[in-house]
Design a protein around this motif. Structure first.
Motif, PDB file in Angstrom:
ATOM      1  N   ARG A   1      -8.378   6.039   1.963  1.00 54.81           N
ATOM      2  CA  ARG A   1      -7.517   4.858   2.078  1.00 54.81           C
ATOM      3  C   ARG A   1      -6.907   4.762   3.452  1.00 54.81           C
TER       4      ARG A   1
ATOM      5  N   ALA B   1      -3.373   3.323   4.769  1.00 53.22           N
ATOM      6  CA  ALA B   1      -2.106   2.982   4.111  1.00 53.22           C
ATOM      7  C   ALA B   1      -1.032   2.626   5.140  1.00 53.22           C
ATOM      8  N   PRO B   2      -1.247   1.552   5.874  1.00 52.42           N
ATOM      9  CA  PRO B   2      -0.288   1.229   6.937  1.00 52.42           C
ATOM     10  C   PRO B   2       0.973   0.552   6.410  1.00 52.42           C
ATOM     11  N   SER B   3       2.024   0.676   7.175  1.00 50.89           N
ATOM     12  CA  SER B   3       3.197  -0.155   6.943  1.00 50.89           C
ATOM     13  C   SER B   3       2.948  -1.448   7.709  1.00 50.89           C
TER      14      SER B   3
ATOM     15  N   GLU C   1       1.972  -0.157   2.654  1.00 49.64           N
ATOM     16  CA  GLU C   1       3.162   0.635   2.360  1.00 49.64           C
ATOM     17  C   GLU C   1       4.393  -0.075   2.927  1.00 49.64           C
TER      18      GLU C   1
ATOM     19  N   TYR D   1       8.728   6.680   1.183  1.00 53.66           N
ATOM     20  CA  TYR D   1       7.292   6.795   1.460  1.00 53.66           C
ATOM     21  C   TYR D   1       6.696   8.002   0.740  1.00 53.66           C
TER      22      TYR D   1
ATOM     23  N   HIS E   1       3.801   7.316  -1.965  1.00 53.76           N
ATOM     24  CA  HIS E   1       2.410   7.607  -1.587  1.00 53.76           C
ATOM     25  C   HIS E   1       1.796   8.641  -2.521  1.00 53.76           C
TER      26      HIS E   1
ATOM     27  N   ARG F   1      -5.474  10.922   7.814  1.00 54.40           N
ATOM     28  CA  ARG F   1      -4.333  10.360   8.546  1.00 54.40           C
ATOM     29  C   ARG F   1      -4.038  11.205   9.778  1.00 54.40           C
TER      30      ARG F   1
ATOM     31  N   TRP G   1       1.543  14.024  10.283  1.00 55.00           N
ATOM     32  CA  TRP G   1       1.975  14.142   8.883  1.00 55.00           C
ATOM     33  C   TRP G   1       1.880  15.565   8.342  1.00 55.00           C
TER      34      TRP G   1
END
Ligand code: GLU
Length: 546
Positions: free
Chosen positions: A39, A41-43, A74, A234, A238, A252, A256
């Motif tokens: 995936r 999963a950007p803001s 997100e 978040y 998530h 990612r 992180w």
């Protein structure tokens, strides 16, 4: 002792569903053995970093045809949200030919059975899983105000201990049922915290698919799961999502990694398997001899929009990013010039654990190569589409006479050795300029070794014999024929043997003609250039050059 069930009802009276119901609603995906679910999963902040594009490329390649690559938005931090950001993300991905299999397909539209794919539409789901954690005694309401948290931090600093809400510092951990009820009745705002079961002395172990074996102390912080407005953090959102959307591999940025202890613990608390991790090293830049991350603030080339605006052909950018992904890509490409990217045996295993240097010159070379293989029609439609958004005057010029623009792009194209002048569509205008009187500006001066008188004579005599209908052979024969009467050698070799015997050679004659009509020393095939320019313009340029 706390009655967890009762507390859960008290906190979430409206939540009727159980996690089991969601598990049934979003069952494990029926995919072939080994297929990956990845995936992006950007803001929706409106900014897409080139590193994001890189990870999307990895997501897409890793999922391949058998797996699923989906787009999840997100948007739990409404302060950072920018209108239109989802469309911008989608069109950014589409420009580079990266199409997710499911997820958001527009600002409000989506596709797939594992949605909603926008976190703000999943509040009930998060509440349900949060409620279940409260029931298990793994989460509790915390009524500490911001001031109290700040005071706590000051105290911790003074005491020289790790800051945060944990262990004996976690004041609301041990509130009695009565105390909680009282505060709730009084309408006190609260956040929901994880009751961490971590032990700092113990370690978590993660076998990252790029970084290898990672070990870090367990998380001991009672992190916030739901904020006072009920919106998840978040971290919590998530974890719920990656589980319910049946993500197998989280690809990612490696920034992180430091959150892994929290994430691993959250999956444990939820009682589900954590996904596999693929933490990508950032793309680096060399500055004063030091490597640093491409910075959103300092480096325009860090933004994906930069490549679109400058008109880098998508294929070139993707091809370049591929060279950063697997070091065997370039050899594969040499052996498989025309093969589609999907044929490349991409593997996460071959990705580098440390950050690759961004090499703009190499990107440009790759783009030149890519563009040199396009047909004239392809170049035309790409430049035209680019100009529509980025260069209105060029767009209008091309729209007024598409055939002429195509004819320009057709020169020296399609053969075994196509020219490699253009790396980006924003170089097209300069490339085409001398074909249009509106854009024509002489760039190079006449050669100094040819006297003004000789130049005049060359231009006058050529204008007299020039015939638009000449074949290439006839055309060149005429240029050669100009030489001798003017004291130039029609044969470069003969000239080189005895330069003093001539005023110049046939190459000089051509250069004078070339500069007269194009204003440049270096152009594609002059015969073809004259054809596209057409008689009137050729004659007027010859006259003007005199
Ligand atoms: N929403 C996070 C971001 O903006 C995604 C992090 C992740 O992929 O887990 O970077």
């Amino acid at each position: 002792m706390t009655d967890h069930k009762r507390l859960a009802e008290l906190l979430f009276p409206d939540i009727q569903k159980t996690p089991a119901e969601y598990e049934a609603l979003y069952p494990p995906r029926a995919l072939p053995e080994g297929a990956m679910v990845t995936r992006f999963a950007p803001s929706p902040t409106g900014f897409m970093h080139i590193g994001n594009l890189f990870s999307c490329l990895i997501d897409r390649l890793a999922a391949g045809k058998n797996g699923i690559f989906y787009l999840r938005i997100e948007d739990t931090d409404k302060k950072r949200e920018v209108p239109g950001a989802i469309d911008a993300i989608l069109s950014g991905l589409a420009y580079f030919g990266i199409v997710p299999d499911e997820g958001m397909t527009g600002e409000t539209s989506e596709e797939g059975d594992y949605g909603p794919y926008k976190q703000s539409l999943r509040r009930e789901i998060y509440a349900c899983f949060a409620k279940a954690l409260v029931e298990k005694g793994m989460a509790y309401p915390c009524f500490c105000s911001e001031e109290e948290i700040a005071a706590l931090r000051r105290q911790q600093e003074a005491d020289g201990v790790t800051p945060g809400y944990y262990g004996e510092w976690a004041r609301c951990r041990e509130l009695s049922d009565e105390q909680i009820e009282e505060k709730l009745k009084a309408g006190m705002p609260y956040v929901l915290r994880l009751r961490s079961f971590g032990n700092e002395e113990k370690k978590i172990f993660v076998d990252d698919k790029i970084k290898g074996k990672l070990e870090m102390p367990e998380n001991v912080q009672d992190i916030v799961l739901l904020k006072t407005d009920g919106i998840p953090t978040y971290h919590f959102a998530h974890a719920v999502d990656d589980h319910l959307m049946r993500t197998t591999h989280v690809v990612r940025g490696d920034e992180w990694i430091s959150s892994l202890p929290v994430h691993i613990q959250l999956f444990q608390a939820l009682g589900v398997k954590a996904p596999k991790y693929v933490h990508i090293a950032p793309i680096m830049k060399l500055e004063n001899g030091n490597k640093r991350k491409l910075s959103k603030r300092k480096d325009p080339e860090s933004a994906v929009s930069f490549y679109v605006k400058e008109g880098y052909p998508a294929e070139g950018v993707v091809e370049y990013l591929m060279t950063l992904s697997n070091s065997n890509f370039e050899d594969w490409r040499k052996a498989n010039r025309a093969a589609p990217l999907s044929d490349f045996p991409f593997t996460i295993k071959k990705m580098s654990a440390s950050g690759a240097l961004f090499d703009q010159a190499k990107l440009e070379d790759i783009c030149k190569d890519v563009i040199s293989k396009f047909t004239a029609d392809e170049v035309f439609s790409r430049v035209f589409a680019w100009a529509k958004d980025e260069d209105e005057p060029l767009y209008r010029l091309m729209a007024a006479d598409p055939d002429k623009a195509k004819a320009i792009f057709a020169i020296d194209r399609g053969g075994a050795k196509p020219r490699k002048d253009m790396a980006r569509w924003n170089m097209a205008k300069q490339y085409m300029a001398y074909f249009y009187d509106e854009l024509f500006v002489p760039e190079d001066p006449m050669p100094e070794n040819i006297t003004a008188e000789d130049r005049q004579a060359i231009l006058t005599r050529y204008a007299a014999v020039y015939d638009e209908a000449d074949t290439k052979e006839e055309w060149f024969a005429k240029i050669k024929a100009l030489c001798e009467p003017l004291g130039f050698s029609p044969d470069v070799k003969a000239y080189k043997k005895d330069p003093a015997a001539y005023r110049g050679h046939v190459g000089d004659v051509s250069t004078v003609l070339r500069i007269a009509v194009t204003g440049r020393r270096n152009t594609p095939d002059l015969y073809e250039v004259l054809k596209v320019l057409g008689k009137e313009r050729v004659l007027s340029r010859l006259a003007a050059a005199k």
